[in-house]
Design a protein around this motif. Structure first.
Motif, PDB file in Angstrom:
ATOM      1  N   VAL A  31       0.864  -1.174   0.000  1.00 15.09           N
ATOM      2  CA  VAL A  31       0.000   0.000   0.000  1.00 15.09           C
ATOM      3  C   VAL A  31       0.899   1.222   0.000  1.00 15.09           C
ATOM      4  CG1 VAL A  31      -1.738   1.310   1.278  1.00 15.09           C
ATOM      5  CG2 VAL A  31      -1.843  -1.195   1.231  1.00 15.09           C
ATOM      6  N   PHE A  32       0.704   2.090  -0.997  1.00 17.83           N
ATOM      7  CA  PHE A  32       1.542   3.268  -1.161  1.00 17.83           C
ATOM      8  C   PHE A  32       0.857   4.486  -0.542  1.00 17.83           C
ATOM      9  CE2 PHE A  32       2.408   0.555  -4.910  1.00 17.83           C
ATOM     10  CZ  PHE A  32       3.719   0.235  -4.610  1.00 17.83           C
ATOM     11  N   VAL A  33       1.594   5.207   0.286  1.00 17.51           N
ATOM     12  CA  VAL A  33       1.046   6.365   1.004  1.00 17.51           C
ATOM     13  C   VAL A  33       2.030   7.518   0.899  1.00 17.51           C
ATOM     14  CG1 VAL A  33       0.277   7.252   3.226  1.00 17.51           C
ATOM     15  CG2 VAL A  33      -0.198   4.876   2.615  1.00 17.51           C
ATOM     16  N   LEU A  34       1.520   8.698   0.557  1.00 20.65           N
ATOM     17  CA  LEU A  34       2.363   9.888   0.516  1.00 20.65           C
ATOM     18  C   LEU A  34       2.280  10.626   1.845  1.00 20.65           C
ATOM     19  CD1 LEU A  34       1.838  11.347  -3.067  1.00 20.65           C
ATOM     20  CD2 LEU A  34       3.523   9.691  -2.245  1.00 20.65           C
ATOM     21  N   ASP A  35       3.427  10.865   2.435  1.00 18.01           N
ATOM     22  CA  ASP A  35       3.531  11.594   3.698  1.00 18.01           C
ATOM     23  C   ASP A  35       3.492  13.086   3.396  1.00 18.01           C
ATOM     24  OD1 ASP A  35       4.181  12.747   6.097  1.00 18.01           O
ATOM     25  OD2 ASP A  35       5.919  11.479   6.482  1.00 18.01           O
ATOM     26  N   LYS A  36       2.478  13.788   3.935  1.00 14.70           N
ATOM     27  CA  LYS A  36       2.320  15.219   3.697  1.00 14.70           C
ATOM     28  C   LYS A  36       2.793  16.061   4.881  1.00 14.70           C
ATOM     29  CE  LYS A  36      -1.668  14.362   0.699  1.00 14.70           C
ATOM     30  NZ  LYS A  36      -1.119  14.893  -0.558  1.00 14.70           N
ATOM     31  N   ALA A  64       6.162   7.495   1.407  1.00 18.21           N
ATOM     32  CA  ALA A  64       7.129   8.322   0.684  1.00 18.21           C
ATOM     33  C   ALA A  64       6.750   9.781   0.879  1.00 18.21           C
ATOM     34  CB  ALA A  64       7.147   7.964  -0.796  1.00 18.21           C
ATOM     35  N   GLN A  65       7.753  10.652   0.851  1.00 22.47           N
ATOM     36  CA  GLN A  65       7.512  12.082   1.040  1.00 22.47           C
ATOM     37  C   GLN A  65       6.867  12.670  -0.206  1.00 22.47           C
ATOM     38  OE1 GLN A  65       8.230  13.744   3.983  1.00 22.47           O
ATOM     39  NE2 GLN A  65       7.005  15.385   3.049  1.00 22.47           N
TER      40      GLN A  65
END
Length: 252
Positions: A31-36, A64-65
């Motif tokens: 599961v891919f998640v962008l860190d905001k 990932a950032q």
């Protein structure tokens, strides 16, 4: 071939997930998640909780950032283009690195992937580059628009009438003539001074979550209260997502 599932997860309530979304989650290996950033850490936490609840097998939670984005650009279209280009490069790298051939990954999209979300456009860019072969499908989710209407127990449209969905940036130019019902999203700083005070507003923040806030009334009477509540909530949580519906006095 690698497979990507773009899954709408609703607006903050894990029970917003459809049975189709739950079944899709059962198939994923990553599961891919962008860190905001720290201010929006709750959005990552909720995605992690959804995975822990609904993914029944071992999986990787890949953070990932998110690429930096100019929030006050002189050229909005150019800024978004640059941001999407950077995101496409990031998505491609993540998929190539974290998914083996034949494996399945997922992006969990707040609300629904079809409405003011960039995930599908960015995956299209990655596919168009031609470096990485993958297939993807889309599982719809409950939008903040639906959650807003449910929270206020209203229908979005007047009888037989259209619903106009726009952004805060577009609303700054005023409402289009003859609009009966207008839903406004992505309004980072709602200002109502240029609007008819006799409009009725149905406003909601953190829709579907335990922190949900709802307020409705004549815009001239509740507009300042909405701004106050919004500022307090943002200071308390570090972030805010809100949506509102504007309706003319003649709307049924």
């Amino acid at each position: 071939m690698r497979r990507i599932r773009v899954i709408g997860i609703g607006t903050g309530n894990p029970e917003h997930l459809t049975l189709q979304a739950v079944r899709a989650l059962e198939t994923v290996e990553a599961v891919f998640v962008l860190d905001k950033g720290a201010e929006k850490a709750d959005l990552v936490r909720l995605r992690r909780e959804i995975c822990e609840r609904f993914v029944p097998k071992p999986y990787r939670f890949v953070e990932a950032q998110d690429p930096e984005r100019d929030r006050a650009p002189s050229d909005y279209a150019a800024a978004v283009e640059a941001w999407h280009t950077a995101r496409a490069a990031l998505y491609e790298a993540l998929i190539e690195r974290e998914l083996e051939e034949g494996a399945c990954g997922a992006f969990l999209v707040w609300g629904d992937p079809s409405l003011y979300d960039s995930t599908l456009r960015i995956l299209e860019r990655v596919a168009a580059r031609g470096r990485l072969a993958f297939a993807y499908d889309v599982i719809p989710g409950i939008t903040s628009v639906q959650a807003l209407a449910a929270g206020h127990r209203i229908a979005l449209n007047r009888i037989g009438g259209p619903v106009h969905i726009t952004t805060g940036r577009a609303l700054a130019r005023g409402l289009p003539p003859g609009t009966g019902s207008t839903v406004v999203m992505l309004d980072g700083d709602p200002r109502f001074d240029h609007l008819d005070p006799d409009l009725t507003i149905y406003w909601g923040a953190y829709l579907g979550s335990p922190e949900e806030i709802l307020l409705a009334g004549r815009l001239g009477e509740v507009g300042s209260e909405i701004r106050r509540l919004r500022a307090e909530a943002r200071a308390r949580h570090g972030w805010i997502m809100d949506t509102y519906l504007l309706r003319g006095p003649d709307a049924a």
